[in-house]
Design a protein around this motif. Structure first.
Motif, mmCIF file in Angstrom:
data_model
loop_
_atom_site.group_PDB
_atom_site.id
_atom_site.type_symbol
_atom_site.label_atom_id
_atom_site.label_comp_id
_atom_site.label_asym_id
_atom_site.label_seq_id
_atom_site.Cartn_x
_atom_site.Cartn_y
_atom_site.Cartn_z
ATOM 1 N N SER A 1 -1.472 14.590 1.449
ATOM 2 C CA SER A 1 -2.371 13.436 1.518
ATOM 3 C C SER A 1 -3.565 13.572 0.593
ATOM 4 O O SER A 1 -4.214 12.589 0.264
ATOM 5 C CB SER A 1 -2.891 13.259 2.959
ATOM 6 O OG SER A 1 -3.752 14.329 3.295
ATOM 7 N N THR A 2 -3.862 14.807 0.191
ATOM 8 C CA THR A 2 -5.112 15.037 -0.527
ATOM 9 C C THR A 2 -4.896 15.801 -1.827
ATOM 10 O O THR A 2 -3.952 16.591 -1.947
ATOM 11 C CB THR A 2 -6.122 15.805 0.366
ATOM 12 O OG1 THR A 2 -7.324 16.044 -0.367
ATOM 13 C CG2 THR A 2 -5.563 17.136 0.840
ATOM 14 N N ASN B 1 -7.762 11.539 5.725
ATOM 15 C CA ASN B 1 -7.662 10.459 6.733
ATOM 16 C C ASN B 1 -6.443 9.578 6.486
ATOM 17 O O ASN B 1 -6.174 8.673 7.252
ATOM 18 C CB ASN B 1 -8.918 9.575 6.709
ATOM 19 C CG ASN B 1 -10.125 10.309 7.249
ATOM 20 O OD1 ASN B 1 -9.988 11.244 8.033
ATOM 21 N ND2 ASN B 1 -11.307 9.891 6.822
ATOM 22 N N ASN B 2 -5.763 9.848 5.380
ATOM 23 C CA ASN B 2 -4.558 9.102 4.990
ATOM 24 C C ASN B 2 -4.795 7.585 4.966
ATOM 25 O O ASN B 2 -4.025 6.802 5.542
ATOM 26 C CB ASN B 2 -3.379 9.456 5.900
ATOM 27 C CG ASN B 2 -2.046 9.289 5.177
ATOM 28 O OD1 ASN B 2 -2.009 9.065 3.963
ATOM 29 N ND2 ASN B 2 -0.961 9.375 5.916
ATOM 30 N N THR B 3 -5.846 7.186 4.284
ATOM 31 C CA THR B 3 -6.182 5.772 4.156
ATOM 32 C C THR B 3 -5.200 5.086 3.210
ATOM 33 O O THR B 3 -5.060 5.507 2.055
ATOM 34 C CB THR B 3 -7.602 5.622 3.563
ATOM 35 O OG1 THR B 3 -8.483 6.447 4.323
ATOM 36 C CG2 THR B 3 -8.070 4.178 3.605
ATOM 37 N N GLN C 1 -3.666 3.029 0.372
ATOM 38 C CA GLN C 1 -4.261 2.652 -0.920
ATOM 39 C C GLN C 1 -3.533 1.441 -1.486
ATOM 40 O O GLN C 1 -2.299 1.412 -1.512
ATOM 41 C CB GLN C 1 -4.143 3.819 -1.908
ATOM 42 C CG GLN C 1 -4.734 5.128 -1.421
ATOM 43 C CD GLN C 1 -6.248 5.089 -1.352
ATOM 44 O OE1 GLN C 1 -6.915 4.750 -2.330
ATOM 45 N NE2 GLN C 1 -6.788 5.401 -0.184
ATOM 46 N N GLN D 1 0.687 5.529 1.237
ATOM 47 C CA GLN D 1 -0.026 6.560 1.978
ATOM 48 C C GLN D 1 0.927 7.734 2.168
ATOM 49 O O GLN D 1 2.139 7.577 2.029
ATOM 50 C CB GLN D 1 -0.497 6.030 3.337
ATOM 51 C CG GLN D 1 0.635 5.654 4.268
ATOM 52 C CD GLN D 1 0.173 4.706 5.382
ATOM 53 O OE1 GLN D 1 0.074 3.483 5.192
ATOM 54 N NE2 GLN D 1 -0.102 5.284 6.521
ATOM 55 N N THR E 1 0.844 -1.198 0.000
ATOM 56 C CA THR E 1 0.000 0.000 0.000
ATOM 57 C C THR E 1 0.878 1.246 0.000
ATOM 58 O O THR E 1 2.055 1.191 0.337
ATOM 59 C CB THR E 1 -0.897 0.046 1.254
ATOM 60 O OG1 THR E 1 -0.070 -0.041 2.424
ATOM 61 C CG2 THR E 1 -1.913 -1.096 1.244
ATOM 62 N N PRO F 1 -4.620 9.340 -0.870
ATOM 63 C CA PRO F 1 -5.098 8.717 0.374
ATOM 64 C C PRO F 1 -6.180 9.535 1.082
ATOM 65 O O PRO F 1 -6.950 8.974 1.881
ATOM 66 C CB PRO F 1 -3.839 8.641 1.249
ATOM 67 C CG PRO F 1 -2.686 8.846 0.328
ATOM 68 C CD PRO F 1 -3.191 9.678 -0.820
#
Ligand code: HEC
Length: 240
Positions: A84-85, A119-121, A123, A73, A71, A116
């Motif tokens: 992050s966004t 929330n920095n999920t 990926q 992030q 993953t 991500p």
């Protein structure tokens, strides 16, 4: 001493994740990905960074991805910058459908790999034994790939940072076995203004004259479209 605590966490995390004999190598597939700084007139390149990563377990390259995941992030760099966004950073998402025919959700990338988010999920990446057809003849690669992540050179504090970082984490089942922090270099400094800005280079002036809309970001692009259309008209007797 909250600051000290955060620093300690940043340094310790990768070490605790490392299992003996496992290593994760990761890279951005280009030296520097370019994207437009404005999408309201035309686009040369969308935000589209691609990560490739190979996993080595017990000294051997993993050539069968089953049982493993990798993953990506966002991760804070040494200067405290985090990216992050993709949201709220320029006008790409307002024009992506018109320019690229894609209906993108928040954080969405054109090839299905997203940012991500705040929330920095983590990926997921895709394991590939051979490279994807777009690259032509299939050759063995044995990597995990995340294609076209819509990262921009603006961090979450809206400061410019062309070298944002992502943390890759490899797991065997649910157990983290290796990690690596990599750079996703991205620039929006591709600029045609030196010659196409209104009033600059006479040789690049459209026959219909320079565009003066009051917004220089738009003017040089509209000048280019004017020139392009005039050339098409001259050469083919009609537009397109
Ligand atoms: C060093 C100067 C310079 C730079 C930088 C420059 N151009 Fe040009 N461009 C010109 C000139 C001069 C012309 C007109 C050439 C002519 O009339 O034959 C032109 C023409 C064009 C045309 C019309 C060509 C045609 O045949 O339809 C396009 C499209 C164009 N430029 C795009 C761009 C883009 C996009 C950029 C930035 C990525 C850029 N240019 C950067 C000098 C430049």
């Amino acid at each position: 001493m909250k600051f000290r605590y955060i620093l300690a966490a940043m340094v310790v995390l990768p070490v605790t994740l490392l299992a003996a004999g496992s290593q994760l190598l990761g890279w951005n597939n280009l030296g520097m990905h370019c994207m437009d700084s404005d999408y309201s007139v035309f686009s040369i390149l969308p935000p589209y960074n691609t990560i490739e990563a190979q996993l080595i377990v017990g000294g051997k390259l993993v050539t069968n991805g089953s049982g493993y995941t990798v993953t990506y992030q966002a991760v804070v760099d040494a200067s405290g910058s985090l990216n992050s966004t993709a949201m709220g950073k320029g006008n790409y998402y307002s024009y992506a459908t018109a320019l690229y025919g894609a209906v993108l959700g928040p954080e969405g990338g054109l090839a299905g790999w997203n940012m991500p988010g705040t929330n920095n999920t983590p990926q997921g990446m895709l394991f590939e034994a051979t490279n994807h057809p777009a690259a032509g003849v299939a050759t063995p690669v044995n990597w995990w790939r995340a294609e076209g992540i819509p990262i921009s050179p603006y961090d979450d504090a809206r400061n410019k940072n062309p070298y944002p970082m992502m943390r890759l984490i490899a797991k065997s089942g649910s157990t983290p076995i290796a990690t690596n922090d990599i750079v996703l270099p991205v620039s929006d400094e591709m600029d045609c203004r030196a010659c196409h800005a209104s009033g600059t280079m006479a040789a690049a002036q459209p026959a219909a004259g320079w565009v003066w809309s009051g917004i220089s970001e738009r003017d040089f692009r509209l000048n280019i479209l004017r020139l392009h259309d005039e050339h098409q008209f001259l050469q083919h007797g009609a537009l397109y």
